[in-house]
Design a protein around this motif. Structure first.
Motif, PDB file in Angstrom:
ATOM      1  N   THR A  19     -13.441  -3.737 -21.173  1.00 45.13           N
ATOM      2  CA  THR A  19     -13.975  -4.930 -22.337  1.00 45.13           C
ATOM      3  C   THR A  19     -14.246  -3.677 -23.651  1.00 45.13           C
ATOM      4  O   THR A  19     -14.670  -2.724 -23.445  1.00 45.13           O
ATOM      5  CB  THR A  19     -15.117  -5.559 -21.806  1.00 45.13           C
ATOM      6  N   THR A  20     -14.108  -4.662 -24.714  1.00 44.08           N
ATOM      7  CA  THR A  20     -14.399  -4.129 -25.889  1.00 44.08           C
ATOM      8  C   THR A  20     -15.724  -4.553 -26.587  1.00 44.08           C
ATOM      9  O   THR A  20     -15.962  -4.375 -27.622  1.00 44.08           O
ATOM     10  CB  THR A  20     -13.101  -4.008 -26.999  1.00 44.08           C
ATOM     11  N   LYS A  21     -16.283  -5.597 -25.913  1.00 50.78           N
ATOM     12  CA  LYS A  21     -17.432  -6.187 -26.282  1.00 50.78           C
ATOM     13  C   LYS A  21     -18.573  -5.138 -26.250  1.00 50.78           C
ATOM     14  O   LYS A  21     -18.970  -4.531 -25.359  1.00 50.78           O
ATOM     15  CB  LYS A  21     -17.978  -7.198 -25.364  1.00 50.78           C
ATOM     16  N   ASN A  35     -15.695 -10.542 -31.472  1.00 51.55           N
ATOM     17  CA  ASN A  35     -14.386  -9.946 -31.648  1.00 51.55           C
ATOM     18  C   ASN A  35     -13.850  -8.876 -30.609  1.00 51.55           C
ATOM     19  O   ASN A  35     -14.089  -7.710 -30.845  1.00 51.55           O
ATOM     20  CB  ASN A  35     -14.246  -9.685 -33.176  1.00 51.55           C
ATOM     21  N   TYR A  53     -12.010  -8.122 -26.572  1.00 49.75           N
ATOM     22  CA  TYR A  53     -11.144  -8.828 -25.614  1.00 49.75           C
ATOM     23  C   TYR A  53     -11.653  -8.119 -24.054  1.00 49.75           C
ATOM     24  O   TYR A  53     -12.299  -7.069 -24.174  1.00 49.75           O
ATOM     25  CB  TYR A  53      -9.760  -8.302 -25.653  1.00 49.75           C
ATOM     26  N   GLN A  54     -11.275  -8.744 -22.855  1.00 44.78           N
ATOM     27  CA  GLN A  54     -11.878  -8.421 -21.809  1.00 44.78           C
ATOM     28  C   GLN A  54     -10.665  -8.515 -20.689  1.00 44.78           C
ATOM     29  O   GLN A  54     -10.060  -9.569 -20.602  1.00 44.78           O
ATOM     30  CB  GLN A  54     -12.985  -8.856 -21.512  1.00 44.78           C
ATOM     31  N   LYS A  87      -9.804 -13.287 -24.847  1.00 44.13           N
ATOM     32  CA  LYS A  87      -9.704 -12.423 -26.196  1.00 44.13           C
ATOM     33  C   LYS A  87     -10.462 -13.627 -27.116  1.00 44.13           C
ATOM     34  O   LYS A  87     -10.369 -14.767 -27.030  1.00 44.13           O
ATOM     35  CB  LYS A  87      -8.281 -12.367 -26.327  1.00 44.13           C
ATOM     36  N   HIS A  88     -11.282 -13.018 -27.701  1.00 46.32           N
ATOM     37  CA  HIS A  88     -12.046 -13.797 -28.894  1.00 46.32           C
ATOM     38  C   HIS A  88     -11.639 -13.112 -30.210  1.00 46.32           C
ATOM     39  O   HIS A  88     -11.751 -11.864 -30.374  1.00 46.32           O
ATOM     40  CB  HIS A  88     -13.695 -13.365 -28.719  1.00 46.32           C
ATOM     41  N   TRP A  89     -11.704 -14.163 -31.183  1.00 51.58           N
ATOM     42  CA  TRP A  89     -11.384 -13.757 -32.673  1.00 51.58           C
ATOM     43  C   TRP A  89     -12.406 -14.170 -33.603  1.00 51.58           C
ATOM     44  O   TRP A  89     -12.600 -15.530 -33.255  1.00 51.58           O
ATOM     45  CB  TRP A  89     -10.136 -14.378 -33.250  1.00 51.58           C
ATOM     46  N   ARG A 116      -8.245 -17.696 -22.849  1.00 51.01           N
ATOM     47  CA  ARG A 116      -8.214 -17.181 -21.358  1.00 51.01           C
ATOM     48  C   ARG A 116      -7.190 -17.363 -20.770  1.00 51.01           C
ATOM     49  O   ARG A 116      -6.673 -18.594 -20.665  1.00 51.01           O
ATOM     50  CB  ARG A 116      -9.647 -17.810 -20.864  1.00 51.01           C
ATOM     51  N   TYR A 142      -7.829 -12.262 -18.258  1.00 54.48           N
ATOM     52  CA  TYR A 142      -7.678 -11.809 -19.606  1.00 54.48           C
ATOM     53  C   TYR A 142      -8.282 -12.754 -20.576  1.00 54.48           C
ATOM     54  O   TYR A 142      -8.140 -13.980 -20.713  1.00 54.48           O
ATOM     55  CB  TYR A 142      -6.152 -11.492 -20.284  1.00 54.48           C
TER      56      TYR A 142
END
Length: 853
Positions: free
Chosen positions: A622-624, A631, A633-634, A682-684, A695, A680
């Motif tokens: 994850t990049t959270k 903003n 993704y996981q 992803k949030h923007w 998702r 997967y």
């Protein structure tokens, strides 16, 4: 019908009342309501979000283009107390008459009631006052915009603004930005006063944020400053700070270009009333002292126990309670190593992960024994948590099985069990709940119950008979967990006992990556009431009963000659056996015969006891960064194999097979399958609390060897508050079967979801969503072709649900309501699947806690 008409009329009246509000009702004469900020860069409008964020004033918020909060505010009486008092002044004697009827106290209290005051307070607090153009704030915004574009390399930027009236008391503000040409970085040089730092800088292979040919951006210089500081501090420069990094920007004699000189001066040392400078020193660690039972109360006490282990000095104010290695394995700061911020951070993380200390502290001091003053002593202060801690919880829950549940649990945590920082957790839980999807002949509200006991023993290391440091170094914070559990539940009418056990390894290859390797994961599911199957799965019973009325030839299977309903369980079992042994008029290959065969196949699968011994590997990236990060993704993948080890042992040992040609353990056929899952998210983040979240999920479990189906507990379902929200849990699929069973499941699943989230007002958020997906059977013993995934053409059976929702943010969790509509239903005939049930009558209201993904 009358009630519905009343609701519709009330809704229309409220809507007309709100829409009839005058948006400029509370805008004073000579002032303007701000309706739009227009940023014009070199004559062209821009939607640059960073530029928009410079605004001191923004227009009133809208909901789907309508200024709801402004109009709610305009509906409010801002001075309800004065209005209430004015009523009595306007009608002399009214107060006295009401006081005789109610009492003076009650008349005064009536003025504070919701009808007279509360409703206006609600409208005022929920609403939003009009944003009136303030030229002082406009000028501040203009200054901010000028700095914003200057920091982006436009050194000759000029700005002004105009206010344009667009309607009565309404206006927009135009911010006119003339940037001029952007400045480009030309030559880049460095001037570092400390020779040791200069050598480090020249040997650094990390890419710089400042490169010749790039456009000037202040943010790049800040990033470069942090990069250099991090690099130096990880290579011994203990006293180095970002303030020592400066840049000289030279544009003299340059046309739209800038020369850059990186300047790093010597260390500035304050000494009482004077200061001096000297070159920075690169420090090494001369000693690592660990205080294992530190507290402010004993800080000045005498150390009574100590030991030296692998160049670490361990001290204790009382008797040392830890095996030295249990502590030193968590310390990445070594005697003789170069000082490093990263090593300090890793040590703090690992020590926290042990869960036996409170807020470990690592402090450094210059070693006065070193005549060169280039050595540091690392002091690690550890404050132990209590060895025993008790916890209790009470939860109100909602799940795919339970509409409402009350759960309670108690737990006991024992720390440092074997004096090597192990943690033992013992917990007991109980739950009662209500489910409308169950066989519930007594119509009792609490018809779901469960109780259980769990044990988990955690070791802060990899437990193996050989070393793993080269494969999984301790910087990855490895741990080993051994768990066991038992639960007994009454939740779908069959009543189950569940025994579990596990042995797993966990580690973090990188800061935001985690790995879990379940070496062994055992589960034994025992059905206590299998004869109740057809009371629970009523859809299967109705289908079998209809066939039985037509083809059953044994009158003893019916409850009575008039109704001719199959008795449960002996009637259903007897008729099924007669059909499958060709003792009825049904012929193999006929549609009714296949239906009976399919019903029996499912009954056997869901009532058989299961034993699963699996091995799995789960990887998550994850990049959270934190809870507020929108903003990111996981990605998560899981690979699982069940029964393979048991089959290998059975084959090597030449163990006998049963009459079905399968191996057994404890007189039970064990499950064997391979499973793979990919998830997967992803949030923007578009700013202004607007977020787009998507998702995608794919999962498949293929039985083989000892099994021709996947156990119910390891299969997939579709529908529900965290899945396709236009369908109830277990009510979608498999394939195009129209969910003929009460709890529909399969061994392959595809799910895709998208949700646009936005702020409505205050802590109330809204969402528009679309969910797609379905489940199918593949490579198992299911007979119904509609439930199977045969080829890519079956992708047209992916269902689509869409809808909208409301969320209320309580900071520590979010309450969620979603209304889903069946947009594309693959259960209908082709050509008749779109929008056939797109109405409130077929909609599904979901209640959930927190966001679905």
């Amino acid at each position: 019908m009358k009630n519905n008409s009343t609701k519709i009329i009330a809704f229309l009246l409220i809507a007309i009342l709100i829409c009839a509000c005058n948006a400029v009702k509370r805008v004073p004469d000579g002032k303007y309501l701000l309706v739009k900020n227009n940023i014009l860069v070199n004559g062209k409008s821009t939607n640059d979000e960073n530029a928009t964020n410079q605004m001191y004033q923004k227009p009133n918020g809208t909901l789907l283009g309508y200024k709801l909060r402004l109009n709610l505010y305009n509906l409010a009486n801002l001075n309800p107390d004065s209005t209430y008092q004015a009523k009595f002044k306007k009608h002399p004697g009214l107060y006295e008459r009401q006081a005789k009827l109610l009492s003076a106290k009650q008349v005064d209290r009536l003025g504070q009631s919701f009808l007279y005051k509360g409703i206006h307070e609600f409208l005022k607090n929920t609403g939003e006052p009009p944003v009136i153009i303030d030229t002082s704030k406009t000028k501040k915004t203009l200054t901010r915009l000028k700095y914003y574009y200057f920091n982006s390399g436009y050194f000759n930027v000029s700005t002004d603004y105009t206010i344009d009236s667009v309607a009565k008391k309404k206006a927009q503000v135009n911010y006119n930005i003339t940037t001029g040409p952007a400045y480009i970085l030309d030559t880049i040089k460095s001037k570092i006063m400390t020779p040791a730092l200069d050598s480090l800088f020249k040997n650094n292979n990390e890419p710089s944020f400042i490169k010749s040919g790039n456009q000037y951006k202040t943010a790049d210089f800040e990033e470069e400053k942090n990069r250099i500081t991090t690099y130096f501090r990880n290579n011994g420069a203990y006293f180095f700070q970002p303030t020592y990094v400066t840049f000289d920007i030279d544009t003299i004699g340059k046309k739209n270009k800038a020369d850059v000189t990186l300047v790093i001066n010597n260390n500035n040392i304050q000494e009482r009333d004077s200061s001096r400078t000297e070159p920075f020193k690169l420090y090494k660690i001369s000693d690592v002292n660990i205080y294992t039972d530190y507290s402010p109360a004993n800080a000045k006490s005498k150390v009574n126990d100590s030991v030296t282990y692998n160049n670490f000095n361990l001290y204790s104010y009382k008797k040392l309670k830890y095996k030295p290695r249990a502590i030193t394995d968590a310390i990445f700061i070594n005697k003789g190593s170069t000082y490093s911020d990263t090593r300090t951070t890793l040590s703090s993380r690992y020590l926290n992960n042990l869960k036996i200390f409170n807020y470990p502290s690592i402090q450094y001091e210059v070693d006065k024994r070193d005549p060169t003053a280039e050595s540091l002593i690392a002091n690690v202060y550890l404050t132990p948590r209590k060895k025993y801690s008790f916890g209790a919880t009470l939860d109100f829950t909602h799940s795919n099985i339970q509409d409402f549940g009350i759960g309670a649990s108690i737990s006991e945590t024992i720390r440092n069990v074997f004096n090597r920082a192990e943690t033992l957790e013992i917990s007991a839980r109980a739950n009662i709940g209500s489910s409308k999807d169950m066989a519930n002949p007594n119509n009792t509200f609490f018809n779901v119950s469960e109780y259980g006991l769990d044990l988990k023993l955690n070791f802060p290391r990899i437990l193996l008979p050989f070393g793993t440091e080269k494969i999984i170094p301790k910087r990855m914070i490895p741990s080993t967990s051994i768990s066991a559990g038992f639960s007994k539940q009454t939740n779908i009418g069959l009543d189950k006992e569940n025994f579990t056990g596990g042995f797993s390894y966990n580690w973090s290859p990188k800061r935001h990556n985690t790995v879990k390797f379940d070496l062994l994961n055992a589960q034994y599911v025992r059905n206590l009431n299998p004869n109740n199957y057809f009371n629970v799965y009523t859809s299967s019973y109705r289908e079998l009963n209809n066939i039985g009325k037509a083809y059953n030839e044994n009158e003893s299977y019916f409850d009575n000659p008039e109704d001719r309903n199959l008795r449960i369980p002996d009637g259903t079992t007897g008729f099924t056996n007669d059909v499958l042994s060709n003792k009825t008029a049904l012929q193999p290959g006929s549609s009714e015969y296949k239906d009976v065969e399919s019903i029996e196949e499912r009954r056997v699968r869901l009532t058989e006891n299961d034993f699963i011994l699996a091995t799995s590997y789960t990887f998550t990236k994850t990049t959270k960064k934190d809870l507020a990060d929108n903003n990111f993704y996981q990605f998560k993948t899981k690979l699982e194999s069940a029964g393979t080890l048991l089959s290998a042992i059975s084959t090597i040992g030449s163990l006998p097979k049963n009459s079905n040609g399968n191996y057994e353990i404890f007189n039970l056929e064990y499950a064997e399958y391979a499973k793979a899952e990919f998830d997967y998210i992803k949030h923007w983040d578009f700013g202004k609390e607007k977020v787009l979240a998507v998702r995608s999920f794919f999962g498949i479990a293929v039985p083989f060897g000892n099994s021709n189906y996947v156990p119910f507990s390891r299969s997939y379902y579709s529908g529900g508050s965290n899945d396709n929200r236009a369908w109830q849990p277990y009510s979608l699929g498999p394939g195009s079967t129209n969910a003929v069973d009460d709890f529909n499941e399969a061994n392959m699943k595809i799910a895709l979801s998208a949700e646009y989230r936005f702020k409505i007002f205050g802590d109330v958020k809204g969402a528009i969503f679309a969910d797609a997906g379905n489940i199918w059977n593949v490579l198992d013993n299911v007979i119904d072709n509609k439930a199977k995934f045969n080829n890519l053409n079956d992708l047209d059976e992916i269902a689509l649900g869409s809808g909208f929702g409301l969320r209320y943010d309580l900071s520590f969790f979010v309450i969620r309501l979603d209304l889903g509509f069946k947009t594309y239903n693959p259960a209908h005939d082709k050509g008749d699947r779109w929008f056939k049930e797109y109405n409130f009558g077929h909609s599904v209201l979901n209640f959930g806690i927190n966001y679905p993904f």
